[in-house]
Write an enzyme that holds these catalytic residues in place. Structure first.
Site, PDB file in Angstrom:
ATOM      1  N   ARG A 190       0.892  -1.180   0.000  1.00 47.59           N
ATOM      2  CA  ARG A 190       0.000   0.000   0.000  1.00 47.59           C
ATOM      3  C   ARG A 190       0.916   1.211   0.000  1.00 47.59           C
ATOM      4  O   ARG A 190       1.710   1.400   0.938  1.00 47.59           O
ATOM      5  CB  ARG A 190      -0.909  -0.015   1.231  1.00 47.59           C
ATOM      6  N   HIS A 211      -7.161   1.468  -6.705  1.00 45.71           N
ATOM      7  CA  HIS A 211      -7.430   0.555  -5.579  1.00 45.71           C
ATOM      8  C   HIS A 211      -8.108  -0.693  -6.164  1.00 45.71           C
ATOM      9  O   HIS A 211      -9.312  -0.912  -5.993  1.00 45.71           O
ATOM     10  CB  HIS A 211      -8.334   1.272  -4.576  1.00 45.71           C
ATOM     11  N   GLN A 271     -10.252  -3.300  -4.096  1.00 39.18           N
ATOM     12  CA  GLN A 271     -11.532  -2.720  -3.695  1.00 39.18           C
ATOM     13  C   GLN A 271     -12.565  -2.864  -4.806  1.00 39.18           C
ATOM     14  O   GLN A 271     -13.670  -3.378  -4.582  1.00 39.18           O
ATOM     15  CB  GLN A 271     -11.330  -1.226  -3.358  1.00 39.18           C
ATOM     16  N   ASP A 283     -16.917   7.884  -1.912  1.00 42.00           N
ATOM     17  CA  ASP A 283     -15.712   7.651  -1.100  1.00 42.00           C
ATOM     18  C   ASP A 283     -15.396   8.981  -0.408  1.00 42.00           C
ATOM     19  O   ASP A 283     -16.009  10.013  -0.703  1.00 42.00           O
ATOM     20  CB  ASP A 283     -14.561   7.199  -2.032  1.00 42.00           C
ATOM     21  N   CYS A 301     -16.392   2.352  -0.146  1.00 41.50           N
ATOM     22  CA  CYS A 301     -15.278   1.443   0.129  1.00 41.50           C
ATOM     23  C   CYS A 301     -14.942   1.393   1.619  1.00 41.50           C
ATOM     24  O   CYS A 301     -14.328   0.424   2.063  1.00 41.50           O
ATOM     25  CB  CYS A 301     -14.053   1.866  -0.670  1.00 41.50           C
ATOM     26  N   ARG A 305     -14.212  -8.373   0.503  1.00 43.70           N
ATOM     27  CA  ARG A 305     -12.775  -8.141   0.347  1.00 43.70           C
ATOM     28  C   ARG A 305     -12.025  -9.427   0.687  1.00 43.70           C
ATOM     29  O   ARG A 305     -11.052  -9.806   0.041  1.00 43.70           O
ATOM     30  CB  ARG A 305     -12.292  -7.008   1.286  1.00 43.70           C
TER      31      ARG A 305
HETATM   32  N1   CP Z   1     -11.487   0.104   1.824  1.00 49.91           N
HETATM   33  C1   CP Z   1     -10.255  -0.083   2.297  1.00 49.91           C
HETATM   34  O1   CP Z   1      -9.304  -0.351   1.553  1.00 49.91           O
HETATM   35  O2   CP Z   1     -10.149   0.015   3.641  1.00 49.91           O
HETATM   36  P1   CP Z   1      -8.791   0.125   4.484  1.00 49.91           P
HETATM   37  O3   CP Z   1      -8.165   1.457   4.124  1.00 49.91           O
HETATM   38  O4   CP Z   1      -9.215   0.044   5.905  1.00 49.91           O
HETATM   39  O5   CP Z   1      -7.884  -0.998   4.087  1.00 49.91           O
HETATM   40  N1  NVA Z   2      -9.641   7.162  -1.311  1.00 48.44           N
HETATM   41  C1  NVA Z   2      -9.355   6.618  -0.013  1.00 48.44           C
HETATM   42  C2  NVA Z   2      -9.609   5.152  -0.002  1.00 48.44           C
HETATM   43  C3  NVA Z   2      -9.353   4.465   1.297  1.00 48.44           C
HETATM   44  C4  NVA Z   2      -9.658   3.005   1.247  1.00 48.44           C
HETATM   45  C5  NVA Z   2      -7.920   6.907   0.380  1.00 48.44           C
HETATM   46  O1  NVA Z   2      -7.028   6.761  -0.471  1.00 48.44           O
HETATM   47  O2  NVA Z   2      -7.669   7.313   1.512  1.00 48.44           O
END
Ligand code: CP
Ligand code: NVA
Length: 314
Positions: free
Chosen positions: A111, A138, A141, A233, A273, A301
């Site tokens: 990540r 993502h 997701q 989101d 998400c 997920r």
């Molecule tokens: N939706 C999602 O990816 O959640 P987290 O940021 O908690 O992993």
């Molecule tokens: N758009 C958000 C998604 C989190 C799962 C972020 O990047 O923080």
């Protein structure tokens, strides 16, 4: 027991962006996910003696837990490296991280802020690399989002999903995945916060093949009219914390509330998400209402990522 699982490789070594997947890859992932979901405690030897490394530059609840639990459901193990204090590549090169990890583990989930770090990890590593979210996309997701829709609707083809809010990483993956699966996608953002032109152009080309359409709009009422599902989101993603106050003002008219949902088809689903901010991008009545499928998506997920792990790890 693996008898019902077809684990022959899909077209990609890695999962970096759903734009790189064939529609048939997504269908394979979904077929395996459905089997795994049916028998959560049955497939405990699929990844026996396989090891996963997870390196995260950002916070996570869902992605971290579901990869960790998923790997252990399949008989494998996980090592987690919290990289929130320094960007990946700051202590040693991304290439050297990849070349070390591939000697110890069978797969990497990362990540990151920069999407290029994921591309570089994948290019350098002989093992699969999975994008657990970057600033650009993502993919895990969106794969879980559309898997959830396959459970709710007899067919995805020709349905309309409207994404309201920021043209961010989640939005990009929702666009890329929708068009592969024959879903019409409308994205509605304030001016200046539209999804990247490159994503829209690429998706428009893919949409043509699958018989779907891509529309980018700025008026939420118009965008939601007759939609089968409405997705939102956060208005400020991780790394944009300094912009939260400005964005709260700029995006105020883009909240998904009951009035906006009433423009969609009767029974239209609400998707997010997570994490969500009630009273900001979504009203509590929608988030906690009967049309919200947010926790179904979160559950999926687990099943979808187990399928991804089972199909990518050799
Ligand atoms: N939706 C999602 O990816 O959640 P987290 O940021 O908690 O992993
Ligand atoms: N758009 C958000 C998604 C989190 C799962 C972020 O990047 O923080």
């Amino acid at each position: 027991m693996t008898a019902t699982l077809d684990l022959s490789p899909i077209s990609q070594k890695d999962l970096i962006c759903t734009s790189l997947l064939q529609r048939s890859d997504i269908e394979r992932i979904y077929a395996v996910a459905r089997e795994l979901k049916r028998g959560r405690d049955v497939h405990t030897k699929v990844l026996g003696n396989k090891r996963l490394a997870m390196i995260f530059e950002k916070d996570s609840l869902r992605t971290r837990f579901t990869f960790d639990i998923g790997m252990s459901d399949l008989g494998g193990t996980v090592s987690f490296m919290d990289h929130r204090d320094a960007r990946i590549g700051s202590r040693e090169s991304v290439k050297d991280i990849a070349k070390n990890l591939e000697r110890w583990v069978h797969c990497i989930v990362a990540r990151t802020f920069k999407h290029k770090v994921l591309e570089d990890l994948a290019a350098a590593a002989d093992i699969p690399v999975i994008n657990g979210l970057s600033d650009h996309v993502h993919p895990c997701q969106a794969l879980s989002d559309f898997f959830t829709l396959t459970e709710k609707w007899p067919s995805l083809q020709g349905r309309t999903l409207t994404f309201v809010g920021d043209g961010n990483n989640t939005c990009h993956s929702v666009i890329h995945t929708a068009v592969k699966l024959g879903v019409h996608i409308r994205v509605c953002t304030p001016e200046g916060y539209e999804p990247s032109a490159r994503v829209v152009n690429e998706a428009t080309r893919a949409a043509h093949e699958a018989g779907s359409e891509v529309h980018i709009l700025n008026d939420p009422q118009q965008a939601v009219e007759g939609a089968d599902a409405v997705y939102t989101d956060v208005w400020a993603s991780m790394g944009q914390e300094d912009e939260i106050e400005d964005r709260n003002g700029l995006f105020a008219d883009y909240q998904v509330d009951e009035a906006l949902m009433s423009r969609a088809k009767p029974g239209a689903l609400f998707m997010h998400c997570l994490p969500a901010h009630r009273g900001k991008e979504v009203a509590a009545e929608v988030m906690d209402g009967p049309r919200s499928v947010v926790y179904d998506i979160a559950e999926n997920r687990l099943h979808v990522q187990k399928a991804i792990l089972a199909l990518l790890i050799r």
